[in-house]
Each structure stands twice: as C-alpha cells, then as structure tokens.
Write a protein that holds these residues in place. Structure first.
Motif, short mmCIF file in Angstrom:
data_model
loop_
_atom_site.label_atom_id
_atom_site.label_comp_id
_atom_site.label_asym_id
_atom_site.label_seq_id
_atom_site.Cartn_x
_atom_site.Cartn_y
_atom_site.Cartn_z
N ASN A 100 0.90 -1.75 0.36
CA ASN A 100 -0.06 0.01 -0.02
C ASN A 100 0.81 1.26 -0.13
N VAL A 103 -2.05 8.02 1.24
CA VAL A 103 -2.99 8.70 0.67
C VAL A 103 -3.26 10.24 1.78
N GLU A 106 -6.17 9.19 3.73
CA GLU A 106 -6.88 7.71 3.85
C GLU A 106 -6.63 7.01 4.43
N ALA A 111 -8.20 1.80 1.27
CA ALA A 111 -8.19 1.17 0.08
C ALA A 111 -8.77 -0.58 0.29
N SER A 174 4.29 11.72 -5.20
CA SER A 174 5.01 11.60 -6.39
C SER A 174 6.46 12.41 -6.42
N LYS A 192 -5.01 1.46 -7.73
CA LYS A 192 -5.17 3.02 -8.92
C LYS A 192 -3.97 3.93 -8.22
N ASP A 193 -4.08 3.85 -7.00
CA ASP A 193 -3.64 5.08 -6.38
C ASP A 193 -1.50 4.97 -7.16
N GLU A 196 -1.16 5.53 -10.72
CA GLU A 196 -1.00 6.98 -11.31
C GLU A 196 0.38 7.69 -10.42
N LEU A 197 0.45 7.19 -9.39
CA LEU A 197 2.14 7.99 -8.52
C LEU A 197 3.35 7.44 -10.19
#
Length: 234
Positions: A100, A103, A106, A111, A174, A192-193, A196-197
């Motif tokens: 993981n 975020v 979060e 997640a 990032s 997804k997270d 994106e990174l």
C-alpha cells in the motif's frame, strides 16, 4: 554504500528479513531490519500509525544513517512513505514491495473497498488487533509448506489502530524517488493509487513472478538483487 532500512508488512517483525540481510551486507551495504511497535518482539507496545512512522524515523536517526533507502513491504508502505518525507537529504530512495502507499487523509482500510468490513470485524473481535492469516489464506502465493509454517509461527496480531488511522503527507508522494515492486501472483497490475504515482518520472515499476511475501522465503534472493540494482541507480 546504501543503508537499507527494511520494514515488513502486517503481522511481521524484523525476523522476516533474516534471509536477505546477509546478502545486502555481503554486497557492501548496510541493512537495518525494523520491528514496528506492537509486533513480534515489540508486542505490548502501544501503537498508532504515527508510532510506526516514528519507529522508522528513529531507526535512521539513532544510527545517524545517510544515503538511506527505505524499503516498505505490504502494509508497511504506508508508514514508510510518510517517514520518507521526514528524512530530508538522508533519503536517497523509497522501495515499495507489493505495498500500500499512503494517501493523505486515507487509511490502510480505505483501500479495501470490499475487504474493509472483514478487517474491521477482525479488529473488533480480537481486542483491537487484526488476527494473523491462516495457512489457507497463504495459498496461491508461491510459498512452500515450510515457508507458510515459518510465516505463521512468527506472525503476531497487528495493532488495529495503525490500520484505521489516516495518513498525513505534507507534499505529493510522486516527488519522492521511488521503485515500486509488483508481485504478480498477487495481481497483475498495481492498484489505482500506485498506477497514478507511476506516471511520475521519479517512480519506476519492477515486477516479480512471485507472491505477496517475497521476503524471508525462496524469492528473497531475487528481491535482494532488485534492491542492489536500485542502490546502483542512486
């Protein structure tokens, strides 16, 4: 020389890295496996997510480590990612092992859209702890019976608050120099997270044909080689 700070995932302690530490040290690097509060030999120590972040930062500062590569496996990617942004110029890279990622705002259970209820129920039924996996839960992850037995023998209940507390980030993840290792027996694609990174030019994706626990079992040599390659690219 890179100083690897190694943090295993849920239920595990520093012992999970025992097979890998000699390989890293024989290659001329430092290896510092961490047991997070409330787990393994630190059972009974109260722990929140911020405690686990501080455990990692304290390991670096206690030994005055420089040229640090933080390595976070599974759940430990969340506190590791948060600790990374506190290390300033001590940090050279973060390696997320099928993990993981934090975020801002979060939690770990955030997640788990389908499994969240399962995790929270386990915490409620086990005095505030997430109960360790069973042998059946480890099926399909490329582990031998002996490796599963070792995992189960060393696993301890995981402090539930660390899974429900929310992460705090002060800048985009990032921005960190990072390698993400995806273990393909645990799913073909990053979540997804992570996806994106990985669009950041500071992030790199590496895949392994192994299950979710490439530490402390037969694929650990391959994982060690990936870590050593990351050290060479720093």
């Amino acid at each position: 020389m890179t100083e690897f700070v190694l943090v295993a995932g849920a239920w595990l302690g520093s012992w999970a890295w025992d097979d890998m530490v000699p390989t890293l040290r024989e290659a001329g690097h430092g290896a510092h496996p961490v047991t997070l509060s409330g787990l393994a030999d630190k059972q009974g120590v109260p722990a929140r997510l911020r405690t686990h972040v501080q455990d990692i930062v304290d390991e670096v500062e206690r030994h005055d480590l420089r040229d640090v590569a933080l390595v976070g496996h599974s759940y430990a990617g969340i506190p590791t990612g948060q600790a990374a942004e506190q290390l300033g110029d001590r940090l050279t890279r973060v390696v997320f092992v099928d993990s993981n990622v934090p975020v801002d705002g979060e939690s770990f259970v955030s997640a788990w859209p389908d499994g969240r209820a399962m995790v929270e129920a386990s915490i409620a039924d086990n005095g505030g702890f997430w109960a360790p996996l069973t042998a059946a839960d480890c099926a399909g992850q490329g582990l031998t019976d002996d490796q599963i037995a070792r995992f189960l023998a060393g696993a301890t209940p995981h402090p539930g608050a660390t899974l429900t507390d929310t992460a705090v980030l002060t800048r985009p993840l990032s921005d960190l120099p990072a390698t993400y290792i995806k273990c393909l027996l645990d799913g073909d694609e990053p979540g997804k997270d992570v996806a994106e990174l990985l669009t950041s030019d500071r992030w790199r994706l590496v895949t392994m044909e192994t299950g979710h626990w490439p530490i402390g079992c037969s694929p650990s040599r391959e994982l060690a080689e990936i870590l050593l390659e990351a050290a060479q690219s720093i």
